[in-house]
Enzyme design. Structure first.
Site, PDB file in Angstrom:
ATOM      1  CE1 TYR A 140    -113.319 -15.280  23.999  1.00  0.00           C
ATOM      2  CE2 TYR A 140    -115.329 -16.536  24.406  1.00  0.00           C
ATOM      3  CZ  TYR A 140    -114.105 -16.404  23.784  1.00  0.00           C
ATOM      4  OH  TYR A 140    -113.659 -17.393  22.937  1.00  0.00           O
ATOM      5  CB  SER A 200    -116.800 -18.463  20.915  1.00  0.00           C
ATOM      6  OG  SER A 200    -117.444 -19.040  22.021  1.00  0.00           O
TER       7      SER A 200
HETATM    8  N1  LIG Z   1    -110.727 -23.649  23.141  1.00  0.00           N
HETATM    9  C1  LIG Z   1    -112.026 -23.387  23.168  1.00  0.00           C
HETATM   10  O1  LIG Z   1    -112.805 -24.029  23.889  1.00  0.00           O
HETATM   11  C2  LIG Z   1    -112.591 -22.287  22.287  1.00  0.00           C
HETATM   12  C3  LIG Z   1    -113.980 -22.204  22.160  1.00  0.00           C
HETATM   13  C4  LIG Z   1    -114.532 -21.226  21.333  1.00  0.00           C
HETATM   14  C5  LIG Z   1    -113.708 -20.358  20.656  1.00  0.00           C
HETATM   15  N2  LIG Z   1    -112.362 -20.431  20.798  1.00  0.00           N
HETATM   16  C6  LIG Z   1    -111.531 -19.488  20.037  1.00  0.00           C
HETATM   17  O2  LIG Z   1    -110.539 -20.213  19.345  1.00  0.00           O
HETATM   18  C7  LIG Z   1    -109.407 -19.378  19.109  1.00  0.00           C
HETATM   19  C8  LIG Z   1    -108.138 -20.131  19.467  1.00  0.00           C
HETATM   20  O3  LIG Z   1    -108.178 -20.428  20.834  1.00  0.00           O
HETATM   21  P1  LIG Z   1    -107.443 -21.681  21.496  1.00  0.00           P
HETATM   22  O4  LIG Z   1    -108.467 -22.421  22.245  1.00  0.00           O
HETATM   23  O5  LIG Z   1    -106.579 -22.385  20.534  1.00  0.00           O
HETATM   24  O6  LIG Z   1    -106.591 -20.881  22.568  1.00  0.00           O
HETATM   25  P2  LIG Z   1    -105.103 -21.032  23.036  1.00  0.00           P
HETATM   26  O7  LIG Z   1    -104.719 -22.482  23.129  1.00  0.00           O
HETATM   27  O8  LIG Z   1    -104.994 -20.170  24.241  1.00  0.00           O
HETATM   28  O9  LIG Z   1    -104.289 -20.371  21.830  1.00  0.00           O
HETATM   29  C9  LIG Z   1    -104.358 -18.996  21.583  1.00  0.00           C
HETATM   30  C10 LIG Z   1    -103.351 -18.640  20.504  1.00  0.00           C
HETATM   31  O10 LIG Z   1    -103.385 -17.208  20.322  1.00  0.00           O
HETATM   32  C11 LIG Z   1    -102.054 -16.687  20.492  1.00  0.00           C
HETATM   33  N3  LIG Z   1    -102.122 -15.355  21.086  1.00  0.00           N
HETATM   34  C12 LIG Z   1    -102.633 -15.014  22.304  1.00  0.00           C
HETATM   35  N4  LIG Z   1    -102.455 -13.712  22.527  1.00  0.00           N
HETATM   36  C13 LIG Z   1    -101.807 -13.207  21.434  1.00  0.00           C
HETATM   37  C14 LIG Z   1    -101.322 -11.928  21.081  1.00  0.00           C
HETATM   38  N5  LIG Z   1    -101.461 -10.876  21.899  1.00  0.00           N
HETATM   39  N6  LIG Z   1    -100.716 -11.783  19.880  1.00  0.00           N
HETATM   40  C15 LIG Z   1    -100.541 -12.835  19.040  1.00  0.00           C
HETATM   41  N7  LIG Z   1    -100.987 -14.077  19.328  1.00  0.00           N
HETATM   42  C16 LIG Z   1    -101.599 -14.259  20.521  1.00  0.00           C
HETATM   43  C17 LIG Z   1    -101.364 -17.696  21.398  1.00  0.00           C
HETATM   44  O11 LIG Z   1     -99.961 -17.693  21.204  1.00  0.00           O
HETATM   45  P3  LIG Z   1     -98.913 -16.858  22.103  1.00  0.00           P
HETATM   46  O12 LIG Z   1     -99.317 -17.004  23.537  1.00  0.00           O
HETATM   47  O13 LIG Z   1     -97.621 -17.506  21.752  1.00  0.00           O
HETATM   48  O14 LIG Z   1     -99.008 -15.462  21.612  1.00  0.00           O
HETATM   49  C18 LIG Z   1    -101.931 -19.007  20.859  1.00  0.00           C
HETATM   50  O15 LIG Z   1    -101.222 -19.409  19.705  1.00  0.00           O
HETATM   51  C19 LIG Z   1    -109.658 -18.104  19.924  1.00  0.00           C
HETATM   52  O16 LIG Z   1    -110.099 -17.088  19.061  1.00  0.00           O
HETATM   53  C20 LIG Z   1    -110.770 -18.498  20.885  1.00  0.00           C
HETATM   54  O17 LIG Z   1    -111.556 -17.376  21.240  1.00  0.00           O
HETATM   55  C21 LIG Z   1    -111.784 -21.377  21.597  1.00  0.00           C
END
Ligand SMILES: NC(=O)c1ccc[n+]([C@@H]2O[C@H](COP(=O)([O-])OP(=O)(O)OC[C@H]3O[C@@H](n4cnc5c(N)ncnc54)[C@H](OP(=O)(O)O)[C@@H]3O)[C@@H](O)[C@H]2O)c1
Length: 309
Positions: free
Chosen positions: A164, A151
């Site tokens: 975070y 991020s």
């Molecule tokens: N969206 C943003 O604005 C943003 C910005 C910067 C960085 N990021 C990074 O991008 C990545 C993906 O985030 P996202 O935005 O796609 O978030 P998201 O929509 O909340 O998806 C998170 C994913 O991680 C899985 N997950 C969560 N806890 C878990 C656990 N304990 N074990 C296994 N899987 C788990 C969730 O599936 P389950 O709940 O089914 O386990 C889901 O598939 C993350 O690393 C986040 O830090 C996101």
């Protein structure tokens, strides 16, 4: 199987049986889009997350659409058993995408240690373990790609008062440390840290925090396609920042004095915002929050960007 014609590595990752990519956090959000982009290039998939149903659905859809094999692997990566199941699968992976991650939408002194520990297990321990499991096989087989999803919060204290950003900074630091090492530099294995700004996903909605402003939000399929294209290059970038706008944000955060972030409206400060304000210090379980980079910089429009090292 991989059919990325613009890169030599895409061809080299083929193999008779096709190459396999393991994607964590593939049940929804950015991870699911990365899985779609990899399947479209003909990679077989191992899809990891806790929720079995969306994994099953995605696997069936991608198998039907692209003629690949997709194996759902339901696992909680914050548990030893779940992580070791995923690590066993990672040993044979040609591509590892460490995408699963979460944040805590509350300042550090208000979270419980159990919450902090869970976040560190997911954002720091799990990607390290999977990388540790996957790397020797990749080096032995003479090919491999690793994508660590991070991020812009990793590049400076933009989500102030929380851990975070520090947890995401670890992923960038580990990626750079390994990628620039002689052992990896002189091998056909490459690591890339994907440094994201606000991106569409279920992150914010599930966390119960307001969605990021549309003008600051990147489309998840766009980000996923860019990242997958980047790791298929002959020489993938060590750090990939999708969109010109966030390249600028990440560059400024890396190089400007961080004391400027104390200026009003330049960064979210979870110690003064309402997030968790009604909760006593180190109290009850917190909601899981998303990136809080709103308002780091004003942005006019969605940027188009390429990933550069
Ligand atoms: N969206 C943003 O604005 C943003 C910005 C910067 C960085 N990021 C990074 O991008 C990545 C993906 O985030 P996202 O935005 O796609 O978030 P998201 O929509 O909340 O998806 C998170 C994913 O991680 C899985 N997950 C969560 N806890 C878990 C656990 N304990 N074990 C296994 N899987 C788990 C969730 O599936 P389950 O709940 O089914 O386990 C889901 O598939 C993350 O690393 C986040 O830090 C996101």
């Amino acid at each position: 199987m991989a059919r990325d014609a613009d890169t030599g590595e895409g061809q080299r990752m083929k193999g008779a049986e096709g190459s396999t990519a393991l994607v964590t956090g593939a049940s929804y959000g950015i991870g699911a889009d990365i899985a779609r982009a990899l399947a479209a290039r003909g990679h077989h998939l191992v899809l990891v997350a806790r929720s079995a149903e969306p994994l099953d659905r995605l696997a069936a859809t991608l198998e039907a659409a692209h003629g690949i094999r997709a194996r759902p692997l339901p696992a909680d990566l914050t548990t030893t058993a779940g992580l070791e199941r995923a690590a066993a699968a990672a040993r044979d992976a040609d591509i590892l995408v460490n995408n699963a991650g979460a944040g805590l939408g509350m300042s550090f002194e208000r979270t419980t240690w159990a919450e902090e520990r869970r976040m560190l297990d997911l954002n720091v321990v799990a990607p390290s373990r999977l990388l540790h499991a996957a790397l020797p096989g990749m080096l032995r087989r003479g090919h491999g790609r690793i994508l660590n999803v991070s991020s812009v919060a990793a590049t400076g204290p933009v989500w102030q008062g929380t851990s975070y950003g520090a947890s995401k900074a670890y992923g960038v630091a580990l990626t750079e440390s390994l990628a620039y090492s002689r052992r990896i530099r002189t091998s056909p294995v490459a690591l890339t840290a994907l440094v994201l700004g606000h991106t569409t996903s279920e992150f914010h909605e599930r966390a119960g925090i307001p969605p990021s402003p549309p003008s600051l939000t990147l489309a998840s399929p766009y980000v996923a396609e860019l990242a997958v294209r980047a790791i298929h290059r002959r020489r993938p970038p060590v750090v990939c920042v999708p969109s010109l706008r966030y390249k600028l944000v990440a560059g400024l955060l890396r190089h400007l004095p961080h004391r400027l972030l104390a200026l009003p409206h330049l960064a979210d400060d979870f110690t003064v915002t309402s997030y968790g304000a009604d909760r006593p210090c180190s109290g009850q379980p917190a909601s899981v929050g998303g990136d809080g980079e709103d308002g780091i910089l004003p942005a006019e429009a969605h940027g188009q960007g390429q990933c550069q090292s």
